[in-house]
Structures are given as C-alpha cells and as structure tokens.
Design a protein around this motif. Structure first.
Motif: not given
Ligand SMILES: NC(=O)c1ccc[n+]([C@@H]2O[C@H](COP(=O)([O-])OP(=O)(O)OC[C@H]3O[C@@H](n4cnc5c(N)ncnc54)[C@H](O)[C@@H]3O)[C@@H](O)[C@H]2O)c1
Length: 318
Positions: A14-20, A24-33
C-alpha cells in the motif's frame, strides 16, 4: 532502530507500507524484509524496486499464521487495514482490521517480535476546539473504520501488559506523498487537488477553504514509524507535522508548484458534522524518540509535485 535481521511489513504494497519497505531496504541492506498484503487496496508497482519477498495473504485468515510464523520476524510493522473509511459493513471492518491485528499479535507472541501498528487520528473524532490533540485525550470514533482503530489501541494496551511484548501504535494524521494514487477518492486531499489542477480544472473545496488539517509528508511518517520500534515501552504516538494548515494554503502551494493560477471554487459542505480542524500534539514522540518532521507543507508539496511531474525520480508511485 536496533539491528533487526528479519522484518515483516503487513500492508506493505500500500501507500505508507511500500514507502516504509523501500526505506528499510535502503537503511538495512542486509536485513530480510517480507511484505504480506492481500492487495485489496494496493499497487504492485509501488514495490517494483523492492528486493525482498512479497506474499499475498489476508491477515484476518489462518493462512497468516504459517506464512508469517515460518518467516520468524523479529520486528513487525502492521499497516494492513481496510482504508476505505466509508465502508459501512461493520462486521467486515472489524474482522479485517481487528481480527487481523489480533492474529498479528498472536504471531508476535509466538516469535517474540516487537510490533509497530498503524492507528489513526480518526479515533479522536470531531473535535470542536482548535487545539493540538494529545494522545491521551478523549476518543470519539465517528465511523466503524475509526472504531476499529480505537479497539486496536485498546487491544494493544491489554496485550502488551499481559504478555510483555512491545506494541507501539503510530497514530497517523493526514499522510500525503508518492504511492497513494491507487487509493482513488481516499488518497490525500493534496493528491485530489493536484489531479484537478493538473487537468486545468479549478480546485473545488468546501466554503471557504479555511478548514485546517495536519498534513504529514510520507517520508516523515515513515521516519516516525521506524523510530517507533525504539520506543522505551509499549505506547501510542501521534504522527503528524504538528501544524494545522488550510485547504487554501494547499491550493496556493499547488498553484506555485504547478506554475498555474487557478481560482478556487467554493461550495457548501453537505455534512452536518465535518472535521474543521486537526492538529497533532507532537510533544510525546519528540521527547521520547527525538522525532522532528523535516518537511514543511511547502517543502513536502513541492517535492511531491516534482515527483508526480517526473522532475525528480522516485522509486514509488508511477
Ligand atoms: N494515509 C493516511 O493518511 C492514514 C491515516 C491514518 C491511518 N492510516 C493507516 O495507515 C495504514 C496504511 O494506510 P495507507 O494510507 O498506506 O493505505 P493503503 O490502502 O494504501 O494500505 C493498506 C494496505 O493494506 C492492505 N490490506 C488491506 N486489508 C488487508 C488484509 N486483510 N490483509 C492483508 N493486507 C491487507 C491493502 O491491500 C493495502 O496494501 C493503514 O492501517 C491505515 O489505516 C493511514
């Protein structure tokens, strides 16, 4: 945010969820999202630059248990919700929003995850005084959407007290920005007015355009949401800009950003009860998490229009 390796986002298409998700992907490139969404009010294009897993799933069904539990999230952002505030079917609204939330809390307990969930300023109802709204003020949900959010807040409080799981509510005010076009008439007033003006039409608002809202740019809303995972304890935070700005202000800034000079058409408000004023009191999130919005209405609308007009590249919202 502490280091999290596995992050689940419901409503992430959705709107806010995709921006989030992209932030998060940019801030934590090693995290699994992982994004989990039933796509009832989403746009897959919002996630074109997302590198993680996306699963179609309705959070109010049992399917969510094996899909989410298997992922073993440490942190859950729960944004999935019916966001059409005119839905009248009370059972449907409560099942999707409240039962769905309870399922997510059960999963959080099972895997010991922290939960940040989307509440809404609509829980405050129609407030006559023109004052900043504090989190602990009286609530008066006026429709079943607002009621579902109000009940979610109650459940979150009980659940966190009885289990010790950290559950933090983010009570969004009027969020605007790239990625909201799929929401149609439930997209922000800023987007509705932009569309009218872009088509060369005069912007139309209720007489005399001095109704005021607390508008928050989606990048600020996302920052506040991510910070909320760090809350010292379970609680609810207002997420707004802290300022009340009028529809006339919005139209003026849109005219400047679009290089137009379109005149406003005012018409009678058909509703007996209409929200004339919203303003978040932002003291709590500022004091506890150091959150300060970075975007004034002028800066937010200008950037948004630049994105909509293709003058700035943004990964979401085409
Ligand atoms: N945008 C705002 O101004 C605003 C204001 C207050 C609260 N909120 C809350 O913020 C959250 C995000 O809203 P948004 O503006 O991004 O709206 P949105 O409609 O774009 O996002 C909601 C997402 O949830 C998904 N969804 C709906 N029901 C689901 C279900 N049962 N299972 C799984 N996925 C489901 C939709 O497909 C969509 O992707 C919502 O909880 C909303 O109530 C938003």
């Amino acid at each position: 945010m502490d280091r999290y390796e596995r992050i689940l986002i419901t409503g992430g298409a959705g709107f806010i969820g995709s921006n989030l998700a992209l932030q998060l992907q940019e801030m934590y490139p090693d995290a699994k999202i992982m994004v989990l969404d039933d796509f009832s009010s989403a746009n897959f294009k919002n996630l074109k630059k997302f590198k993680g897993e996306v699963l179609a799933c309705d959070v109010s069904t049992d399917e969510v248990f094996f899909k989410a539990e298997e992922f073993q999230p440490e942190l859950i952002f729960h944004l999935a919700s019916i966001t059409d505030t005119t839905v009248q079917d009370q059972e449907l609204m409560m099942r999707k929003n409240v039962d769905g939330f309870k399922n997510i809390l059960d999963i959080a307990l099972e895997v010991s995850a922290t939960v940040v969930y989307a509440s809404s300023a609509s829980v405050y109802g129609i407030v006559k005084e023109h004052i900043p709204l504090k989190e602990d003020r009286e609530k008066s949900p006026e429709n079943v959407y607002a009621f579902s959010k109000y009940i979610m807040d109650n459940i979150a409080e009980d659940f966190s007290q009885s289990t010790g799981i950290k559950v933090v509510g983010v009570r969004y005010f009027n969020v605007y920005g790239p990625g909201e076009a799929h929401k149609g008439k439930f997209a922000s007033m800023i987007y509705q007015l932009y569309k009218q003006m872009k088509e060369g039409k005069n912007p139309r608002v209720f007489k005399w355009g001095e109704q005021k809202r607390d508008f928050i740019y989606v990048k600020d809303a996302v920052e506040a949401t991510i910070l909320s995972a760090k809350a010292p304890k379970s609680t609810v935070y207002n997420v707004g800009s802290g300022e009340a700005r009028s529809f006339n202000d919005v139209i003026k800034i849109l005219n400047e950003s679009l290089g137009t000079n379109l005149e406003t058409e005012y018409f009678d408000c058909p509703y007996d009860f209409y929200q004339e004023y919203t303003q978040a009191d932002m003291t709590k999130i500022k004091n506890e998490l150091g959150f300060l919005p970075k975007y004034s209405l002028e800066r937010g609308i200008k950037e948004y229009v630049d994105i909509l007009e293709g003058r700035i590249q943004y990964p979401i919202g085409s």
